[in-house]
Design an enzyme around this catalytic site. Sequence first.
Site, PDB file in Angstrom:
ATOM      1  N   LYS A  47       0.877  -1.225   0.135  1.00 26.71           N
ATOM      2  CA  LYS A  47       0.019   0.141   0.137  1.00 26.71           C
ATOM      3  C   LYS A  47       1.013   1.312   0.191  1.00 26.71           C
ATOM      4  CE  LYS A  47      -4.385   1.715   1.956  1.00 26.71           C
ATOM      5  NZ  LYS A  47      -5.414   1.246   2.854  1.00 26.71           N
ATOM      6  N   ARG A  86     -25.521  -1.685   7.376  1.00 28.12           N
ATOM      7  CA  ARG A  86     -25.088  -3.288   7.241  1.00 28.12           C
ATOM      8  C   ARG A  86     -25.767  -4.213   8.229  1.00 28.12           C
ATOM      9  NH1 ARG A  86     -20.487  -4.807   3.838  1.00 28.12           N
ATOM     10  NH2 ARG A  86     -21.362  -4.175   1.801  1.00 28.12           N
ATOM     11  N   GLU A 112     -19.410  -5.317  10.309  1.00 23.93           N
ATOM     12  CA  GLU A 112     -20.504  -4.855  10.915  1.00 23.93           C
ATOM     13  C   GLU A 112     -21.608  -5.296  11.858  1.00 23.93           C
ATOM     14  OE1 GLU A 112     -19.355  -3.728   8.048  1.00 23.93           O
ATOM     15  OE2 GLU A 112     -18.391  -1.904   8.211  1.00 23.93           O
TER      16      GLU A 112
END
Length: 620
Positions: A283, A398, A370
């Site tokens: 990343k 969610r 979630e």
Amino acid sequence: MNIAENYPLLHTINLPEDVRKLSRAQLIPLSKELREFLTHTVSLSGGHFSAGLGTVELTVALHYVYNTPKDKLVWDVGHQAYPHKILTGRKERMPTIRTKGGVSAFPKRQESEYDAFGVGHSSTSISAALGMAIAAENKGEDSRMVAIIGDGSITGGMAFEAMNHAGAIDANLLVILNDNDMAISPNVGAMNNYFTKIISSKLYSSVREESKKVLSGLPSVWELAKKTEEHVKGMIVPGTLFEELGFNYIGPIDGHDIDMLVDTLRAVKGLSGPVFLHIVTKKGKGYAPAEKDPLAYHGVPAFDRTKDCLPKAAPSPHPTYTQVFGRWICDMADKDQRLLGITPAMREGSGMVEFSECFPKRYFDVAIAEQHAVTLAAGQACQGAKPIVAIYSTFLQRAYDQLVHDVAIQNLDVLFAIDRAGLVGPDGPTHAGNFDYSFLRCIPNMLVMAPADENECRQMLTTGYNYDGPASVRYPRGKGPGSTVNTDFSELEIGKAEIRHKGGRIAILAWGSMVTPALEVGKHLGATVVNMRFIKPLDEKIILEMAKSHDVLITIEENVLAGGAGSAVNEFLQAEQILMPVLNIALPDRFIEQGTREELLAECALDMPGILSRIEDFCA
Ligand SMILES: Cc1ncc(C[n+]2csc(CCOP(=O)(O)OP(=O)(O)O)c2C)c(N)n1
Ligand SMILES: CC(=O)[C@@H](O)[C@H](O)COP(=O)(O)O
Ligand SMILES: [Mg+2]
């Protein structure tokens, strides 16, 4: 920006078919230019950055090998898809990304035929690509479906639900795991440990070298592999979880080695059945400050690319709502040992950094999960703990069933600290939190609060924490009006509003972020203004009082009209058989596109001039 001069090869690429015309040797210089161009444009516009730096080679290789848009690339979340946007006809417009009318933050079907699926929330890509694969096969269409998912996003349960399905039906689907060992913050969980184990196993390096030899020199091996898929399996770390799920697991391979990527993709393109390709990337790749601190460069403001750090936020005496929550949770945790804090992979965004450092044993980053976060809290509450779920409004969507079924029906003592409520701005409709009043207030047992200012936010957090049952405090992104935040644990009387301004004919009932502009309007019009504080329970007494003593009622909220706070007032007035002029001012029944928060509030007539003119029109 002179693209022709500074990016001569990228300049020639308008669409992916131009990439496919390049020679293999040109893919490396194209990747280099693409990365530089990405860095340049994001330094001007701000936006998601370190993830895109890591997908440059993968994006080039995918468009080189696959026949997009007939073949479909489904990017999970889509924050890593800026290089894809650049190669698919949007490069000149990249500096407009996330601005009003500009290129959208995430892939979006309405924006480009190359954006196979609209995203923003994580862990949807495998389900969507599988759906496409099934439908294409049903039509007799020969297109290839590729889901590209990060190691963070694959922790979301949906990804496994989709693989469970794909593996069982032997669907023609390629899942690429882009493993950079990071979510927004460092990735967590057993799955992450498993990936680390695969990568760090001795096998990885030897597999890498062996695969390289095989892939570069001997395409016939892959021909053979097609016939004897066991052979492909033999090239990888044995016994992977993904094989058990019915996937042909390939990898891990170096996701920055473009030759390797092209060879591998070409080979797997010919394989039938579900294939899982594990690539390893960095990343922030290629931009030193982002490589060093990928978290800081996950999402950035505009920055000076010649400096090795991001611009510092101007010092401010006024904390954001997120910071108010972050301070409060630490203070309360100090006081009450029962407090446990949960975040689904949003430690920084939700203001949990200090809490995680000071109370590591009582802090739970559950990864992008979630649903699990909410039911975990329910379980903790069953044992007498006092869990707090810090969650963005949009991501709480969610976990709605968990909220209803696991928390509310059992009247469990869970506090929801709901950040990014209402219009969030540049991330656009996928991230707006415009529905939570509506979806929370219809749930029995729920306490639903929205602070008018920072100090009230702290008071509401304490009120919700001490309330014996499910409670929620929802606050917007960024700063409030700038009230001084006390350090005490004062509470509010549940269901009690406050009159902020006394006036004549018109009474304005406002919630949360709308109290400040309502006050300005109220003062201008000589209207009464009430800070309603509670969406549930409503202060019915004050509504009755206002109805009796005023000719017109106005409700103002930063939530959709349907089912929101104004609707609650309407229901109450109707039940009381009170007939009087009522104007409900709220977000409209449509998805609001990106822009700054201020621009969007103005677009929805939820700023002071907009509110004023709506009331004047109504009362004219
Ligand atoms: C359902 C959902 N929860 C949380 C987020 C916020 N979010 C966006 S990107 C991200 C991390 C994703 O990590 P990964 O998939 O590994 O991608 P990377 O940034 O490392 O490339 C998170 C938590 C989201 N977009 N959707
Ligand atoms: C892609 C994603 O979901 C996050 O990166 C999100 O953009 C963060 O939003 P905030 O900047 O409001 O924390
Ligand atoms: Mg990652």
